[in-house]
Design a protein around this motif. Sequence first.
Motif, short mmCIF file in Angstrom:
data_model
loop_
_atom_site.label_atom_id
_atom_site.label_comp_id
_atom_site.label_asym_id
_atom_site.label_seq_id
_atom_site.Cartn_x
_atom_site.Cartn_y
_atom_site.Cartn_z
N TRP A 1 -5.17 5.90 4.57
CA TRP A 1 -6.48 6.53 4.34
C TRP A 1 -6.69 7.66 5.35
CZ3 TRP A 1 -10.17 4.37 0.75
CH2 TRP A 1 -11.40 5.06 0.72
N TRP B 1 0.82 -1.21 0.00
CA TRP B 1 0.00 0.00 0.00
C TRP B 1 0.85 1.26 0.00
CZ3 TRP B 1 -4.59 -0.45 -1.72
CH2 TRP B 1 -5.34 -1.60 -1.48
N THR C 1 -4.88 4.41 -8.24
CA THR C 1 -4.49 5.18 -7.05
C THR C 1 -5.29 6.46 -6.96
OG1 THR C 1 -2.25 4.28 -7.24
CG2 THR C 1 -2.54 6.21 -5.84
N LEU D 1 -8.62 5.86 -5.47
CA LEU D 1 -8.55 5.79 -4.01
C LEU D 1 -8.52 7.19 -3.40
CD1 LEU D 1 -5.95 2.90 -3.46
CD2 LEU D 1 -8.44 2.81 -3.14
N TYR D 2 -7.78 8.11 -4.01
CA TYR D 2 -7.71 9.48 -3.50
C TYR D 2 -9.06 10.18 -3.62
CZ TYR D 2 -2.76 9.75 -2.37
OH TYR D 2 -1.55 9.57 -1.78
N LEU E 1 -3.64 0.02 4.46
CA LEU E 1 -4.43 1.01 3.73
C LEU E 1 -5.17 1.94 4.69
CD1 LEU E 1 -5.66 2.20 1.17
CD2 LEU E 1 -7.39 0.37 1.23
N MET F 1 -11.00 8.87 -0.73
CA MET F 1 -10.50 9.46 0.51
C MET F 1 -11.01 10.88 0.68
SD MET F 1 -6.53 8.22 0.41
CE MET F 1 -6.07 6.51 0.15
N ILE G 1 0.46 4.19 -2.85
CA ILE G 1 -0.14 5.47 -2.47
C ILE G 1 0.87 6.57 -2.19
CG2 ILE G 1 -1.50 6.58 -0.64
CD1 ILE G 1 -3.19 4.05 -0.52
#
Length: 382
Positions: A269, A175, A351, A354-355, A265, A358, A179
């Motif tokens: 996060w 991770w 990625t 994921l942002y 993660l 978040m 990230i």
Amino acid sequence: MGWISAGSLLAWLWLLLGQGFFWRTDVRLPPRTEPAHWPSVAIVVPARDEAEVLPTSLPSLLGQKYPGRAEVFLVDDGSTDGTGDLARSLAATGGGLPLTVGTPGDPEPGWTGKLWAVRHGMALARERGEFAYLLLTDADIAHEPDSLRELVAAARSADLDLVSQMARLRVATFWERLIVPAFVYFFGQLYPFRRVNRPGARTAAAAGGCVLLRRAAAERAGLPDSVRHAVIDDVTLARAVKKSGGRIWLGLAERVDSVRPYPRLAQLWRMVSRSAYAQLLYQPVLLAGTVVGLALVYLVPPVAFFAGLAGGEAVTAALGGAAWAVMTGTYVPMLRYYRQPLWTAPLLPFTALLYVLMTVDSAVQHYRGRGAAWKGRTYPAP
């Protein structure tokens, strides 16, 4: 989809050439010569429950090979894991810079914990005499023995009021590899280092893990009181210095590293989501625009590429593939800087997704009353 993918490609061509070459990783400490007289430096370290990382980071500060006067002021901000006692024991071995450990008590209303600790550290330094510079560094940052010397030489040589280095973050687990390099890449996209370092430009930013600040500039900008509410304290501090007429510089570090692990993660996060909505000024309109913009720039290219191939739309596939290729190419220098395999570069859209999640979660937590939460404290929007 063809028109949307064309818009994404145009966006990437603009990012490639018109956003201060943010993707390049060659912004390092400017040319420097050693000053005839080495100014005094107070090293201020705010620390809250940092016993895990302190045995690695604090000795690196106490062991600085600096020709002038330097002292370390560690502020134990209400720790429950023995951070203050551990710091004293690490300094008891002797042979390093002097260490003072202080405890500021709970922050007053309107202050974030870190800036409250920085304020107390600066007050401790004033009690020991006048210092020409302040090195504000986080408790999880390890410095090579010549780090302070190089920072001061750069500041004196270029007559800079603020010199900040983006510490090289730890990258060891899956991770972290996915990230962490992207975190620095996105930061550079928001605040292109070349624009930050241009005296006449409005862009201002700093990396809070390593900030060398001229004391006179701090007083002129009213720091830290003028930014006491800031959750994203490093960027806000740099803006205050630049707005008050100071000259600032920001670049990537070569000999300054974060030793804090983020193996899972969930930890990464929390690190991102705690301040993402604050970055958007707690504005739903900016949140919506950011989500749409990130989707257009990062998610459309692979979707258009595969959809075009599946549907026999050659133009759509070509436009999406071209945008994805430009995106991948701009990410390669950051992966090289972090010594990561280049085959992970095409994974940047995942990625980015994921942002996006978040960032949305950051807004959700804010409206639930748990926004900007860190180590047991939650800060409301100012």
